[in-house]
Design an enzyme around this catalytic site. Structure first.
Site, mmCIF file in Angstrom:
data_model
loop_
_atom_site.group_PDB
_atom_site.id
_atom_site.type_symbol
_atom_site.label_atom_id
_atom_site.label_comp_id
_atom_site.label_asym_id
_atom_site.label_seq_id
_atom_site.Cartn_x
_atom_site.Cartn_y
_atom_site.Cartn_z
ATOM 1 N N GLY A 1 0.288 -1.295 0.221
ATOM 2 C CA GLY A 1 -0.077 0.196 0.074
ATOM 3 C C GLY A 1 0.877 1.682 0.080
ATOM 4 O O GLY A 1 1.930 0.812 -0.729
ATOM 5 N N ASP A 2 -0.431 1.700 0.671
ATOM 6 C CA ASP A 2 0.918 3.709 0.035
ATOM 7 C C ASP A 2 2.428 3.080 1.108
ATOM 8 O O ASP A 2 2.902 4.231 1.024
ATOM 9 C CB ASP A 2 0.008 4.622 0.954
ATOM 10 N N GLY A 3 1.944 3.152 2.637
ATOM 11 C CA GLY A 3 3.279 2.499 3.000
ATOM 12 C C GLY A 3 4.382 2.476 2.579
ATOM 13 O O GLY A 3 5.574 2.682 2.765
ATOM 14 N N THR A 4 4.703 1.335 1.875
ATOM 15 C CA THR A 4 4.955 0.174 1.101
ATOM 16 C C THR A 4 5.598 1.398 -0.283
ATOM 17 O O THR A 4 7.133 1.094 -0.198
ATOM 18 C CB THR A 4 5.310 -1.007 0.602
ATOM 19 N N LEU A 5 5.199 2.452 -1.052
ATOM 20 C CA LEU A 5 5.349 3.098 -1.611
ATOM 21 C C LEU A 5 6.145 3.945 -1.817
ATOM 22 O O LEU A 5 7.083 3.663 -2.229
ATOM 23 C CB LEU A 5 3.649 3.335 -2.702
ATOM 24 N N ASP B 1 2.113 19.110 -12.201
ATOM 25 C CA ASP B 1 2.204 20.418 -12.221
ATOM 26 C C ASP B 1 3.178 21.038 -11.724
ATOM 27 O O ASP B 1 3.374 22.238 -11.231
ATOM 28 C CB ASP B 1 0.707 20.951 -12.153
ATOM 29 N N GLU C 1 2.261 7.534 7.184
ATOM 30 C CA GLU C 1 3.810 7.581 8.237
ATOM 31 C C GLU C 1 3.996 8.629 9.271
ATOM 32 O O GLU C 1 4.366 9.503 7.931
ATOM 33 C CB GLU C 1 4.813 6.907 7.225
#
Length: 280
Positions: A62-66, A201, A257
């Protein structure tokens, strides 16, 4: 190819692993597998050592691993492919990909370069902030038994327990509930605080939430759930490339995190990460 896996990604992670192993065998591609340990520094350093120029890094998590992998390969010539398998998958939401499209992107030759945010020396891919969101993550900890609802539950509790923070602005109220710097649109397992955000952007969306009472906090939270908070009372918006937060002692949350504390400088860095796209 390097495959970085969050071993706590559950059934969805297991399914993504099984699919990728089958594809690698069929295509006769050799891969190195790395399971994260939860130690950010050692995991990041191990990923840095395992990647050479041009190595594709596949993230299963998820976002933490990314977030971890981005901190290892930002500004390097390593395309990243994502197989979402987290609780929130907030970064992945803005692409509107199906599972089949994410899988197709792993072996695609199409790449897009996206901006990253940076909290002092630490990169983030999605949203960073201080105040309420950091308090939610401290309340949540590793307790995600309710899945996506864990974030909503922790958020509702935090509405009444999170302390106000101070952010000095020439035009806005000085005290508030939460200050967000958004590179991506979503956070909190599906909330959309920054629907206008763009990954390319060169700017971060700044959102300053200033409800004064518990009831006003509930109203702001509900309006964000309904995606009606932009332009609402007690919600202030700007776009920035760099922001210095001078007030000391606030935890900073990014990508789910806790990444540090204030004072800090938050910046937007253009085209700092290469992401593989699904074939068009």
């Amino acid at each position: 190819m390097l495959v970085v896996v969050n071993p706590l990604s559950g059934a969805e992670g297991d399914a993504q692993i099984a699919w990728l192993k089958q594809q690698l065998k069929q295509q006769q591609i050799t891969a190195t597998w790395f399971n994260t340990t939860g130690n950010f520094v050692s995991d990041r350093d191990a990923i840095v050592k395992a990647t050479t120029t041009g190595t594709t890094v596949v993230v299963i998590g998820g976002d933490g691993t990314l977030h971890l992998v981005a901190n290892a390969i930002a500004r390097r010539n390593n395309p990243l492919a994502l197989l979402p398998a987290g609780t929130g998958n907030d970064f992945a939401r803005q692409f509107n990909y199906s599972k089949a499209q994410w899988r197709a992107a792993v072996f695609s030759d199409q790449v897009t370069n996206i901006d990253l945010g940076k909290v002092d020396s630490r990169w983030f891919v999605n949203v960073a902030g201080v105040g309420f969101n950091a308090h939610v993550m401290n309340n949540l900890g590793q307790k995600k038994r309710l899945g996506k609802l864990s974030y909503t539950y922790a958020g509702l509790i935090s509405l009444f327990s999170a302390k106000s923070i101070c952010y000095h602005s020439k035009t806005w109220p000085e005290h508030g509930m939460m200050l967000l710097l958004a590179n991506g649109k979503h956070f909190g397992a599906g909330l959309t605080p920054a629907p206008m955000a763009s990954l390319n952007d060169g700017q971060l969306e700044l959102l300053w939430f200033t409800p004064k009472t518990h009831w006003q906090r509930v109203v702001v939270f509900a309006s964000m759930l309904l995606k009606r908070h932009i332009g609402a009372k007690n919600v202030h918006h700007d776009r920035i490339t760099e922001l210095c937060i001078a007030q000391a002692g606030y935890d900073i949350e990014a990508d789910g995190e806790i990444v540090g504390c204030t004072p800090a400088t938050i910046t937007c860095c253009r085209q700092a990460l290469s992401i593989k796209k699904a074939p068009s």
